[in-house]
Design a protein around this motif. Structure first.
Motif: not given
Length: 638
Positions: A60-63, A72-78, A80-85, A297-303
């Motif tokens: 989520l932080r990376e997103i 980076r739509t390709g990274l975003l798709s990967l 998101a797919l990782g979250l589902i997996l 923001i990503g680090t804070l949301v992830a934390f």
């Protein structure tokens, strides 16, 4: 090798002065030991599931910090797919570990139920005379049943939540150690609260299980066939209902207290844990305000996501600790039964007799129900019953007749002297030899709620139909069974209440005939029969007794006149012995009893065309409800 009869006292609870785990905890761990392989797999699945779940906030932080800002739509798709997996893998792991842990838990409960039942099968008769049946049933059903959640899910929950907490805290430290410290400041306070709640619930659970046992005993006694008959004929149905309502009301209060114990304190933990995100946002803002290194923001949301994920396993882990303390009360009640001393044990090197001749000897036998120092029921009994002969034991109620008979099959063990079978002390025989050698037909006939055939086959499971018919004919009951609508497949009803007292005793006699033992103990075996039926059954008993050693305990003198020897017991001692003719000629106690019986028979109205001769103080009714059990008279009142 020999064991004295002792009175059971509850085992002392284990204090833990040595600093080692409590004895109950060590015993619980030993229960799970046979399944450690499966539990190891469960632990691996739980750990893997927890580690996989912790990866979600990092994705989520990376997103938030990379994929979306940099488009980076390709990274975003990967990602998101990782979250589902991760969600799929976690679910699969959870299903597998739930199946394995539930299987292990159910096997453990099966082991406990079997161990308790097997232990109770080995307990002496004295234990059951002082313990209510409902109490025994409650230990097996309510107490072990109450542990179901503990043994099926607690271990998994403990590993899962502990792994989750450790993995989450590690991930939080990796993100920001300062926010981690702020999140964990109140953890010691939470642990203190959960321990106090656990102790409170353990105390209430002990009271609740005792109350459930009391209710179970009341239901067992008052809703049996005999209990219903007694309650209705005494007009006590309403009072019994009120009594049950009072007991149920007490249980309601204990159940509410059990569920609400510490509920507000545990809720406080949830409220504080839920408020921590606000503290984290405030802390992050203050760090920026003070000029410290900022947080993305990503680090804070992830934390915060990790911290919120920490809430569930932390509260669950604390609740698991509470449940484990509570379940200790149930385990302690089960361990109390498993720790009961067994007075009558099979010897380490038992003697097995392939062929039993049937000679029975009582050599200076003393017996007391509570050990050598207690008042004795039998004193210096010295008797020999040669193989193939008959001994009759007579005497007033409470003289020790049934107690003496119970010593031969080792329902009790002597406290002095010894009882031998073919010259071997019965305490040295293996249980199988003793069970095959000695058959008992008691005054209190017990039949299972099963078919007639199943009740008979309890003595010989592989008996054929023809063997059942032959045994029933010998006991003068075959024609009656054959006339029933379902014949030998007829259900006898609870405790055999579909049959009269005489019919039940003839079924019990047929059951013993089917077993074909070389030694017979007949304890008032014809007490519930009318004169005509008694004569018919006595002929069957005489035929069965031919060539066998027979000990007859009787009030009715008509059943003992032809015995090879008659012994008159008085207050646990032999007062007279001899044949019927010899004792009459001696003019002692036996002759006095015969004369008294003659006077009673002459004064009493004829029953079924003939008077029934009974000893003074004995029951004269034809049904089991009026026939007093000599064993209860001999035994102390509990």
């Amino acid at each position: 090798m020999h064991h004295e009869t002792t009175e059971w006292t509850p085992p002392k609870k284990d204090g833990d002065a040595t600093g080692e785990p409590p004895r109950e905890v060590r015993r619980i761990l030993r229960i799970f030991r046979p399944y450690r392989g499966r539990l190891a797999v469960v632990g691996l699945l739980v750990g893997a599931s927890s580690l996989v779940s912790v990866a979600s906030p990092f994705l989520l932080r990376e997103i938030l910090d990379v994929a979306i800002p940099d488009r980076r739509t390709g990274l975003l798709s990967l990602l998101a797919l990782g979250l589902i997996l991760i969600a799929v893998v976690s679910s699969v792991f959870n299903v597998l570990q739930t199946y394995l842990s539930t299987t292990v838990g159910q096997r453990v409960m099966h082991d406990l139920r079997t161990d308790v039942y097997a232990k109770l099968q080995r307990m002496p008769l004295a234990f059951f005379t002082r313990t209510r049946t409902g109490e025994v049933q409650s230990r097996i059903a309510n107490d072990i049943g109450g542990m179901q959640a503990t043994v099926t899910s607690t271990a998994t929950s403990l590993v899962s939540n502990l792994t989750g907490v450790v993995a989450t805290v590690a991930a939080m430290l990796a993100l920001d150690w300062r926010l981690t410290v702020a999140s964990l400041l109140l953890l010691p306070f939470f642990v203190w609260i959960s321990r106090r709640v656990g102790r409170e619930r353990k105390r209430i659970t002990t009271q609740r299980q005792a109350q459930m046992a009391a209710m179970s005993a009341l239901v067992t006694e008052s809703l049996s066939v005999s209990g219903i008959l007694l309650g209705r004929t005494m007009g006590r149905a309403d009072s019994l209902t009120r009594h049950f309502a009072d007991e149920s009301e007490r249980l309601v209060g204990l159940e509410v207290r059990s569920h609400m114990a510490g509920r507000w304190r545990m809720s406080t933990i949830g409220i504080v844990m839920g408020a921590i995100p606000a503290l984290l946002y405030w802390t992050a803002g203050m760090l920026v305000h003070m000029g410290g290194p900022g947080l993305s923001i990503g680090t804070l949301v992830a934390f915060v996501t990790l911290q919120q994920g920490l809430l569930r396993p932390t509260v669950s882990l604390l609740s698991t600790g509470v449940e484990m303390q509570t379940s200790l009360a149930l385990f302690q009640r089960i361990f109390e039964y498993l720790d009961l001393p067994v007075d009558i044990e099979e010897p380490a090197s038992p003697v097995r007799l392939e062929r039993v001749r049937g000679e029975v000897r009582f050599e200076q036998v003393d017996f007391a129900y509570h050990g050598k120092d207690a008042p004795a029921t039998l004193h210096g009994i010295d008797l020999t019953v040669p193989e193939g002969t008959s001994l009759a034991l007579v005497g007033v109620t409470g003289s020790g007749k049934t107690t003496l008979g119970h010593l031969v099959p080792r329902l009790y063990d002597v406290t002095g002297g010894r009882v031998t079978l073919d010259g071997v002390d019965v305490r040295d025989l293996d249980f199988d030899t003793l069970a095959r050698a000695v058959g008992v037909v008691s005054q209190e006939t017990y039949l299972f709620h099963a078919s007639v055939a199943d009740n008979l086959r309890f003595a010989k499971p592989d008996a054929t139909r023809e063997e059942l018919h032959d045994a029933a004919r010998a006991a003068q009951i075959h024609d009656h069974i054959a006339a029933l609508p379902d014949g030998y497949d007829t259900l006898v009803g609870e405790r055999g209440h579909r049959f009269s007292g005489g019919e039940k005793q003839r079924l019990a006699l047929a059951r013993t005939i089917l077993r074909d033992p070389p030694v017979l103990i007949l304890d008032e075996a014809t007490s519930a029969l009318d004169t005509r039926t008694e004569r018919a059954v006595q002929q069957a008993v005489d035929a069965l007794s031919a060539g066998r050693t027979t000990l007859t305990i009787a009030h009715r003198l008509s059943t003992v006149r032809d015995a090879d020897q008659i012994v008159v017991l008085d207050a646990g001692r032999i007062a007279e012995r001899g044949t019927h003719a010899e004792l009459l000629a001696a003019g002692g106690r036996y002759a006095a009893l015969v004369r008294r019986d003659a006077r009673v028979a002459a004064a009493a109205p004829a029953r079924s065309g003939a008077a029934q001769a009974t000893l003074p103080g004995s029951a004269t009714g034809a049904g089991p409800a009026t026939a007093q059990d000599d064993s209860q008279a001999d035994a102390p009142v509990h």
